[in-house]
Design a protein around this motif. Structure first.
Motif, PDB file in Angstrom:
ATOM      1  N   THR A 120       7.899 -45.387 -64.413  1.00 13.10           N
ATOM      2  CA  THR A 120       9.351 -45.228 -64.474  1.00 13.10           C
ATOM      3  C   THR A 120      10.013 -45.945 -63.307  1.00 13.10           C
ATOM      4  O   THR A 120       9.535 -45.877 -62.174  1.00 13.10           O
ATOM      5  CB  THR A 120       9.724 -43.731 -64.444  1.00 13.10           C
ATOM      6  OG1 THR A 120       9.219 -43.106 -65.627  1.00 13.10           O
ATOM      7  CG2 THR A 120      11.232 -43.540 -64.395  1.00 13.10           C
ATOM      8  N   HIS A 121      11.118 -46.618 -63.608  1.00 11.34           N
ATOM      9  CA  HIS A 121      11.894 -47.358 -62.608  1.00 11.34           C
ATOM     10  C   HIS A 121      13.316 -46.800 -62.608  1.00 11.34           C
ATOM     11  O   HIS A 121      13.997 -46.812 -63.630  1.00 11.34           O
ATOM     12  CB  HIS A 121      11.896 -48.845 -62.981  1.00 11.34           C
ATOM     13  CG  HIS A 121      12.791 -49.692 -62.132  1.00 11.34           C
ATOM     14  ND1 HIS A 121      12.320 -50.430 -61.071  1.00 11.34           N
ATOM     15  CD2 HIS A 121      14.131 -49.928 -62.187  1.00 11.34           C
ATOM     16  CE1 HIS A 121      13.335 -51.090 -60.519  1.00 11.34           C
ATOM     17  NE2 HIS A 121      14.438 -50.798 -61.180  1.00 11.34           N
ATOM     18  N   LEU A 122      13.758 -46.289 -61.458  1.00 12.89           N
ATOM     19  CA  LEU A 122      15.099 -45.718 -61.341  1.00 12.89           C
ATOM     20  C   LEU A 122      15.821 -46.349 -60.156  1.00 12.89           C
ATOM     21  O   LEU A 122      15.210 -46.626 -59.126  1.00 12.89           O
ATOM     22  CB  LEU A 122      15.037 -44.201 -61.110  1.00 12.89           C
ATOM     23  CG  LEU A 122      14.344 -43.325 -62.156  1.00 12.89           C
ATOM     24  CD1 LEU A 122      14.216 -41.909 -61.627  1.00 12.89           C
ATOM     25  CD2 LEU A 122      15.110 -43.331 -63.458  1.00 12.89           C
ATOM     26  N   ILE A 123      17.117 -46.575 -60.312  1.00 11.95           N
ATOM     27  CA  ILE A 123      17.972 -46.917 -59.182  1.00 11.95           C
ATOM     28  C   ILE A 123      19.037 -45.829 -59.097  1.00 11.95           C
ATOM     29  O   ILE A 123      19.828 -45.649 -60.021  1.00 11.95           O
ATOM     30  CB  ILE A 123      18.621 -48.303 -59.338  1.00 11.95           C
ATOM     31  CG1 ILE A 123      17.544 -49.388 -59.361  1.00 11.95           C
ATOM     32  CG2 ILE A 123      19.592 -48.569 -58.186  1.00 11.95           C
ATOM     33  CD1 ILE A 123      18.090 -50.787 -59.565  1.00 11.95           C
ATOM     34  N   LEU A 124      19.025 -45.097 -57.997  1.00 13.12           N
ATOM     35  CA  LEU A 124      19.908 -43.950 -57.820  1.00 13.12           C
ATOM     36  C   LEU A 124      20.983 -44.269 -56.787  1.00 13.12           C
ATOM     37  O   LEU A 124      20.727 -44.971 -55.809  1.00 13.12           O
ATOM     38  CB  LEU A 124      19.105 -42.730 -57.366  1.00 13.12           C
ATOM     39  CG  LEU A 124      17.938 -42.323 -58.274  1.00 13.12           C
ATOM     40  CD1 LEU A 124      17.135 -41.213 -57.618  1.00 13.12           C
ATOM     41  CD2 LEU A 124      18.439 -41.882 -59.637  1.00 13.12           C
TER      42      LEU A 124
ATOM     43  N   PRO B  36      10.872 -40.700 -67.875  1.00 11.63           N
ATOM     44  CA  PRO B  36      11.943 -40.822 -66.877  1.00 11.63           C
ATOM     45  C   PRO B  36      12.848 -39.600 -66.820  1.00 11.63           C
ATOM     46  O   PRO B  36      13.393 -39.278 -65.762  1.00 11.63           O
ATOM     47  CB  PRO B  36      12.710 -42.069 -67.338  1.00 11.63           C
ATOM     48  CG  PRO B  36      12.369 -42.236 -68.771  1.00 11.63           C
ATOM     49  CD  PRO B  36      10.979 -41.717 -68.933  1.00 11.63           C
ATOM     50  N   THR B  37      13.009 -38.911 -67.953  1.00 16.13           N
ATOM     51  CA  THR B  37      13.849 -37.706 -67.958  1.00 16.13           C
ATOM     52  C   THR B  37      13.242 -36.628 -67.076  1.00 16.13           C
ATOM     53  O   THR B  37      13.943 -35.951 -66.309  1.00 16.13           O
ATOM     54  CB  THR B  37      14.012 -37.181 -69.396  1.00 16.13           C
ATOM     55  OG1 THR B  37      14.597 -38.204 -70.211  1.00 16.13           O
ATOM     56  CG2 THR B  37      14.910 -35.956 -69.412  1.00 16.13           C
ATOM     57  N   ARG B  38      11.931 -36.462 -67.162  1.00 16.84           N
ATOM     58  CA  ARG B  38      11.236 -35.487 -66.314  1.00 16.84           C
ATOM     59  C   ARG B  38      11.357 -35.869 -64.844  1.00 16.84           C
ATOM     60  O   ARG B  38      11.620 -35.017 -63.985  1.00 16.84           O
ATOM     61  CB  ARG B  38       9.761 -35.412 -66.716  1.00 16.84           C
ATOM     62  CG  ARG B  38       8.900 -34.558 -65.779  1.00 16.84           C
ATOM     63  CD  ARG B  38       7.500 -34.417 -66.349  1.00 16.84           C
ATOM     64  NE  ARG B  38       6.616 -33.721 -65.431  1.00 16.84           N
ATOM     65  CZ  ARG B  38       5.707 -34.304 -64.674  1.00 16.84           C
ATOM     66  NH1 ARG B  38       5.559 -35.620 -64.724  1.00 16.84           N
ATOM     67  NH2 ARG B  38       4.934 -33.600 -63.874  1.00 16.84           N
TER      68      ARG B  38
ATOM     69  N   SER C 280      14.851 -35.104 -63.586  1.00 20.93           N
ATOM     70  CA  SER C 280      15.098 -33.671 -63.435  1.00 20.93           C
ATOM     71  C   SER C 280      14.407 -33.122 -62.194  1.00 20.93           C
ATOM     72  O   SER C 280      14.939 -32.243 -61.510  1.00 20.93           O
ATOM     73  CB  SER C 280      14.624 -32.920 -64.682  1.00 20.93           C
ATOM     74  OG  SER C 280      13.216 -33.010 -64.830  1.00 20.93           O
ATOM     75  N   VAL C 281      13.217 -33.649 -61.877  1.00 20.02           N
ATOM     76  CA  VAL C 281      12.506 -33.215 -60.672  1.00 20.02           C
ATOM     77  C   VAL C 281      13.264 -33.655 -59.422  1.00 20.02           C
ATOM     78  O   VAL C 281      13.419 -32.897 -58.464  1.00 20.02           O
ATOM     79  CB  VAL C 281      11.068 -33.779 -60.658  1.00 20.02           C
ATOM     80  CG1 VAL C 281      10.416 -33.566 -59.293  1.00 20.02           C
ATOM     81  CG2 VAL C 281      10.229 -33.115 -61.739  1.00 20.02           C
ATOM     82  N   ILE C 282      13.773 -34.890 -59.436  1.00 17.97           N
ATOM     83  CA  ILE C 282      14.502 -35.415 -58.279  1.00 17.97           C
ATOM     84  C   ILE C 282      15.756 -34.597 -58.003  1.00 17.97           C
ATOM     85  O   ILE C 282      16.091 -34.301 -56.854  1.00 17.97           O
ATOM     86  CB  ILE C 282      14.867 -36.893 -58.511  1.00 17.97           C
ATOM     87  CG1 ILE C 282      13.602 -37.761 -58.476  1.00 17.97           C
ATOM     88  CG2 ILE C 282      15.859 -37.383 -57.459  1.00 17.97           C
ATOM     89  CD1 ILE C 282      13.837 -39.197 -58.883  1.00 17.97           C
ATOM     90  N   GLN C 283      16.460 -34.188 -59.056  1.00 25.84           N
ATOM     91  CA  GLN C 283      17.730 -33.487 -58.889  1.00 25.84           C
ATOM     92  C   GLN C 283      17.588 -31.972 -58.948  1.00 25.84           C
ATOM     93  O   GLN C 283      18.591 -31.263 -58.982  1.00 25.84           O
ATOM     94  CB  GLN C 283      18.720 -33.955 -59.954  1.00 25.84           C
ATOM     95  CG  GLN C 283      19.119 -35.417 -59.797  1.00 25.84           C
ATOM     96  CD  GLN C 283      20.209 -35.836 -60.755  1.00 25.84           C
ATOM     97  OE1 GLN C 283      20.102 -35.620 -61.952  1.00 25.84           O
ATOM     98  NE2 GLN C 283      21.263 -36.434 -60.229  1.00 25.84           N
ATOM     99  N   ALA C 284      16.367 -31.470 -58.934  1.00 22.24           N
ATOM    100  CA  ALA C 284      16.145 -30.023 -58.989  1.00 22.24           C
ATOM    101  C   ALA C 284      16.770 -29.352 -57.775  1.00 22.24           C
ATOM    102  O   ALA C 284      16.729 -29.868 -56.665  1.00 22.24           O
ATOM    103  CB  ALA C 284      14.648 -29.725 -59.045  1.00 22.24           C
TER     104      ALA C 284
ATOM    105  N   PRO D 243      17.287 -44.991 -67.020  1.00 24.69           N
ATOM    106  CA  PRO D 243      15.861 -44.873 -66.706  1.00 24.69           C
ATOM    107  C   PRO D 243      15.010 -45.293 -67.898  1.00 24.69           C
ATOM    108  O   PRO D 243      14.909 -44.581 -68.881  1.00 24.69           O
ATOM    109  CB  PRO D 243      15.700 -43.377 -66.405  1.00 24.69           C
ATOM    110  CG  PRO D 243      16.784 -42.719 -67.194  1.00 24.69           C
ATOM    111  CD  PRO D 243      17.932 -43.695 -67.246  1.00 24.69           C
ATOM    112  N   VAL D 244      14.407 -46.463 -67.813  1.00 23.31           N
ATOM    113  CA  VAL D 244      13.590 -46.972 -68.905  1.00 23.31           C
ATOM    114  C   VAL D 244      12.138 -46.987 -68.467  1.00 23.31           C
ATOM    115  O   VAL D 244      11.810 -47.573 -67.437  1.00 23.31           O
ATOM    116  CB  VAL D 244      14.021 -48.401 -69.302  1.00 23.31           C
ATOM    117  CG1 VAL D 244      13.134 -48.931 -70.421  1.00 23.31           C
ATOM    118  CG2 VAL D 244      15.477 -48.406 -69.725  1.00 23.31           C
ATOM    119  N   PRO D 245      11.247 -46.337 -69.225  1.00 16.48           N
ATOM    120  CA  PRO D 245       9.834 -46.373 -68.848  1.00 16.48           C
ATOM    121  C   PRO D 245       9.264 -47.768 -69.022  1.00 16.48           C
ATOM    122  O   PRO D 245       9.559 -48.449 -69.997  1.00 16.48           O
ATOM    123  CB  PRO D 245       9.185 -45.374 -69.815  1.00 16.48           C
ATOM    124  CG  PRO D 245      10.100 -45.328 -70.990  1.00 16.48           C
ATOM    125  CD  PRO D 245      11.486 -45.559 -70.459  1.00 16.48           C
TER     126      PRO D 245
END
Length: 223
Positions: A54-58, A194-196, A199-203, A215-217
């Protein structure tokens, strides 16, 4: 054969054998093909392009942290003025970096300045308010804004890293991204959901983040 060449060849052969053993025979000497594969996977760390993930830019909402600092200052100033029985009409936040104190009692200006100098002068500039004879405008200093931004980014990176570690992933990438001061790159090899991950990052609700890119796997190219 030249003796020197012979010893060089033996040395190279020994190094090759050691490398093969390190890749396939460590940490447990394999007795099956499955153990060979397991040893190999532990020694070779595949990146996002090969392993998939997973690749995310936050985007960290640093402006909200600045606004919160201003709200906190309004509350502190109001409490101090009341404790010193200093008369005024209103203390309120004009915007994220400005505070207005309206109609301060001129006879108590010296006490007001003492509070400002002792508690707030490091982070706030004070000047006469336009259109209010006894009003004062406070402006958050550029140095204070930079400090809040840096502190918010540092805390966000530490929080994200701590939460990502809970996923048990191998060598995730968590670092500032691009030229902006409020973006974080998160790459998670082996995490296909990526959804999981998001959700973990923003828990816990303590981290204010905005997703800059969907978020695209990443599918593994090894498949």
């Amino acid at each position: 054969m030249n003796p020197n060449l012979k010893w060089k060849a033996l040395f190279i052969f020994a190094v090759i054998l050691f490398c093969i053993y390190f890749l396939f025979g460590y940490p447990v000497f394999p007795t099956s093909l499955a153990q060979v594969r397991d040893n190999f996977s532990k020694q070779i760390k595949l990146g996002l392009d090969l392993q998939g993930g997973t690749h995310l830019i936050l985007q960290v909402q640093v402006q909200e942290a600045i606004a919160q600092e201003t709200d906190t200052t309004v509350d502190r100033l109001t409490t101090l003025l009341r404790s010193k029985n200093i008369h005024y009409d209103e203390v309120h936040r004009v915007d994220d970096t400005h505070i207005l104190v309206r109609n301060l009692d001129p006879a108590q200006l010296s006490q007001f300045r003492d509070i400002y100098n002792a508690q707030f002068a490091t982070d706030w500039d004070m000047s006469a308010a336009a259109g209010d004879l006894n009003g004062y405008s406070w402006t958050l200093r550029t140095s204070a804004i930079a400090r809040i931004q840096e502190s918010t980014m540092t805390q966000s990176l530490e929080t994200i890293e701590r939460r990502i570690n809970a996923l048990g992933l191998t060598e995730p990438t968590i670092q500032p991204h691009g030229r902006k001061d409020n973006e974080i790159l998160v790459q998670l090899p082996g995490e296909g959901d990526p959804t999981r991950a998001k959700s973990v990052i923003q828990a816990g609700g303590q981290l204010e983040l905005k997703l800059v890119e969907d978020p695209v796997p990443y599918a593994s190219q090894a498949e």
